[in-house]
Design a protein around this motif. Sequence first.
Motif, PDB file in Angstrom:
ATOM      1  N   ALA A  31       0.832  -1.212   0.000  1.00 46.27           N
ATOM      2  CA  ALA A  31       0.000   0.000   0.000  1.00 46.27           C
ATOM      3  C   ALA A  31       0.863   1.257   0.000  1.00 46.27           C
ATOM      4  O   ALA A  31       0.598   2.207  -0.750  1.00 46.27           O
ATOM      5  CB  ALA A  31      -0.934  -0.004   1.212  1.00 46.27           C
ATOM      6  N   LEU A  32       1.895   1.271   0.823  1.00 44.78           N
ATOM      7  CA  LEU A  32       2.767   2.442   0.907  1.00 44.78           C
ATOM      8  C   LEU A  32       3.481   2.708  -0.414  1.00 44.78           C
ATOM      9  O   LEU A  32       3.785   3.855  -0.744  1.00 44.78           O
ATOM     10  CB  LEU A  32       3.790   2.268   2.035  1.00 44.78           C
ATOM     11  CG  LEU A  32       3.227   2.303   3.456  1.00 44.78           C
ATOM     12  CD1 LEU A  32       4.281   1.859   4.456  1.00 44.78           C
ATOM     13  CD2 LEU A  32       2.695   3.689   3.790  1.00 44.78           C
ATOM     14  N   ALA A  33       3.713   1.654  -1.178  1.00 47.06           N
ATOM     15  CA  ALA A  33       4.383   1.816  -2.479  1.00 47.06           C
ATOM     16  C   ALA A  33       3.539   2.619  -3.456  1.00 47.06           C
ATOM     17  O   ALA A  33       4.063   3.163  -4.429  1.00 47.06           O
ATOM     18  CB  ALA A  33       4.708   0.445  -3.069  1.00 47.06           C
ATOM     19  N   HIS A  34       2.241   2.722  -3.192  1.00 44.68           N
ATOM     20  CA  HIS A  34       1.342   3.444  -4.096  1.00 44.68           C
ATOM     21  C   HIS A  34       0.909   4.797  -3.557  1.00 44.68           C
ATOM     22  O   HIS A  34      -0.018   5.406  -4.072  1.00 44.68           O
ATOM     23  CB  HIS A  34       0.120   2.569  -4.410  1.00 44.68           C
ATOM     24  CG  HIS A  34       0.504   1.347  -5.181  1.00 44.68           C
ATOM     25  ND1 HIS A  34       0.775   0.144  -4.562  1.00 44.68           N
ATOM     26  CD2 HIS A  34       0.708   1.158  -6.497  1.00 44.68           C
ATOM     27  CE1 HIS A  34       1.125  -0.736  -5.483  1.00 44.68           C
ATOM     28  NE2 HIS A  34       1.090  -0.155  -6.669  1.00 44.68           N
ATOM     29  N   ILE A  35       1.567   5.263  -2.520  1.00 45.60           N
ATOM     30  CA  ILE A  35       1.275   6.584  -1.970  1.00 45.60           C
ATOM     31  C   ILE A  35       2.407   7.510  -2.372  1.00 45.60           C
ATOM     32  O   ILE A  35       3.576   7.221  -2.126  1.00 45.60           O
ATOM     33  CB  ILE A  35       1.133   6.523  -0.436  1.00 45.60           C
ATOM     34  CG1 ILE A  35      -0.091   5.687  -0.073  1.00 45.60           C
ATOM     35  CG2 ILE A  35       1.023   7.925   0.155  1.00 45.60           C
ATOM     36  CD1 ILE A  35      -0.289   5.496   1.408  1.00 45.60           C
ATOM     37  N   SER A  36       2.043   8.612  -2.965  1.00 52.01           N
ATOM     38  CA  SER A  36       3.068   9.517  -3.491  1.00 52.01           C
ATOM     39  C   SER A  36       3.676  10.431  -2.428  1.00 52.01           C
ATOM     40  O   SER A  36       4.733  10.995  -2.647  1.00 52.01           O
ATOM     41  CB  SER A  36       2.475  10.362  -4.628  1.00 52.01           C
ATOM     42  OG  SER A  36       1.367  11.093  -4.146  1.00 52.01           O
ATOM     43  N   SER A  37       3.038  10.574  -1.269  1.00 50.96           N
ATOM     44  CA  SER A  37       3.533  11.505  -0.255  1.00 50.96           C
ATOM     45  C   SER A  37       4.687  10.908   0.554  1.00 50.96           C
ATOM     46  O   SER A  37       4.531   9.875   1.189  1.00 50.96           O
ATOM     47  CB  SER A  37       2.412  11.902   0.699  1.00 50.96           C
ATOM     48  OG  SER A  37       2.947  12.698   1.735  1.00 50.96           O
ATOM     49  N   PRO A  38       5.829  11.600   0.556  1.00 50.24           N
ATOM     50  CA  PRO A  38       6.937  11.144   1.406  1.00 50.24           C
ATOM     51  C   PRO A  38       6.725  11.546   2.866  1.00 50.24           C
ATOM     52  O   PRO A  38       7.527  11.234   3.718  1.00 50.24           O
ATOM     53  CB  PRO A  38       8.153  11.855   0.808  1.00 50.24           C
ATOM     54  CG  PRO A  38       7.595  13.111   0.231  1.00 50.24           C
ATOM     55  CD  PRO A  38       6.213  12.751  -0.253  1.00 50.24           C
ATOM     56  N   ASN A  39       5.624  12.242   3.135  1.00 51.22           N
ATOM     57  CA  ASN A  39       5.350  12.696   4.496  1.00 51.22           C
ATOM     58  C   ASN A  39       4.599  11.674   5.327  1.00 51.22           C
ATOM     59  O   ASN A  39       4.093  11.995   6.393  1.00 51.22           O
ATOM     60  CB  ASN A  39       4.581  14.020   4.462  1.00 51.22           C
ATOM     61  CG  ASN A  39       5.429  15.128   3.871  1.00 51.22           C
ATOM     62  OD1 ASN A  39       6.634  15.160   4.050  1.00 51.22           O
ATOM     63  ND2 ASN A  39       4.796  16.019   3.144  1.00 51.22           N
ATOM     64  N   ILE A  40       4.482  10.457   4.825  1.00 48.16           N
ATOM     65  CA  ILE A  40       3.923   9.357   5.618  1.00 48.16           C
ATOM     66  C   ILE A  40       5.097   8.497   6.058  1.00 48.16           C
ATOM     67  O   ILE A  40       5.745   7.842   5.254  1.00 48.16           O
ATOM     68  CB  ILE A  40       2.875   8.548   4.826  1.00 48.16           C
ATOM     69  CG1 ILE A  40       1.678   9.440   4.490  1.00 48.16           C
ATOM     70  CG2 ILE A  40       2.445   7.319   5.626  1.00 48.16           C
ATOM     71  CD1 ILE A  40       0.581   8.772   3.695  1.00 48.16           C
ATOM     72  N   ILE A  41       5.372   8.561   7.337  1.00 44.38           N
ATOM     73  CA  ILE A  41       6.512   7.854   7.926  1.00 44.38           C
ATOM     74  C   ILE A  41       5.970   6.666   8.698  1.00 44.38           C
ATOM     75  O   ILE A  41       5.050   6.810   9.506  1.00 44.38           O
ATOM     76  CB  ILE A  41       7.316   8.796   8.838  1.00 44.38           C
ATOM     77  CG1 ILE A  41       7.846   9.977   8.004  1.00 44.38           C
ATOM     78  CG2 ILE A  41       8.436   8.058   9.544  1.00 44.38           C
ATOM     79  CD1 ILE A  41       8.331  11.139   8.810  1.00 44.38           C
TER      80      ILE A  41
END
Length: 180
Positions: A21-31
């Motif tokens: 799922a994280l691989a498909h999120i464009s925001s680098p602000n999700i840690i």
Amino acid sequence: LHVLYTGRLMYDKGIDLLIHALAHISSPNIITHIVGEGPQKKYIQFLAKKYGLQHVFFHDWTDQETLRAFYQHADIFIHPCRWPEPFGRTIVEAMLHGLPIITTAHSGSAWVAGKAGYILPNTNPRAITKILTEIYSDKETLRKKSVDAKERAKIFNPETQLSDLEVFLKNLISTTTTKN
């Protein structure tokens, strides 16, 4: 947005789904912090590296005091289990720290989370991506669910449980004595 998972790293817990799922999120602000050990750890680390997820951090299993710091620093707790886990202790721990919960509909964790939960309709990584994206853009709902989490956690407080059990047992004894 700081996302946290603590627990065993095994297939049934669904942490690989989170990585997909994280691989498909464009925001680098999700840690994302993943705390735990288990047979799937190397595979999950491999996936994170394969997808170039530089904001996913792995931590070995740790003591309660150190774990408390992870809970205090997080914004949300995720438990994307594949199997109908009856009751996850980490869910209550997270809610005690005011963390809303992302979990699957078919688990006891969804019941435990109640209004403090973002409930995944299935164990599809796209469902996780969708919820994380919604949370990232709607901080007000996240704040409200944080309040709900603290309230919901009170239900599972040991003193509350013991008090409720005591009332139940007294009523049971009273009913039994009255019938005899």
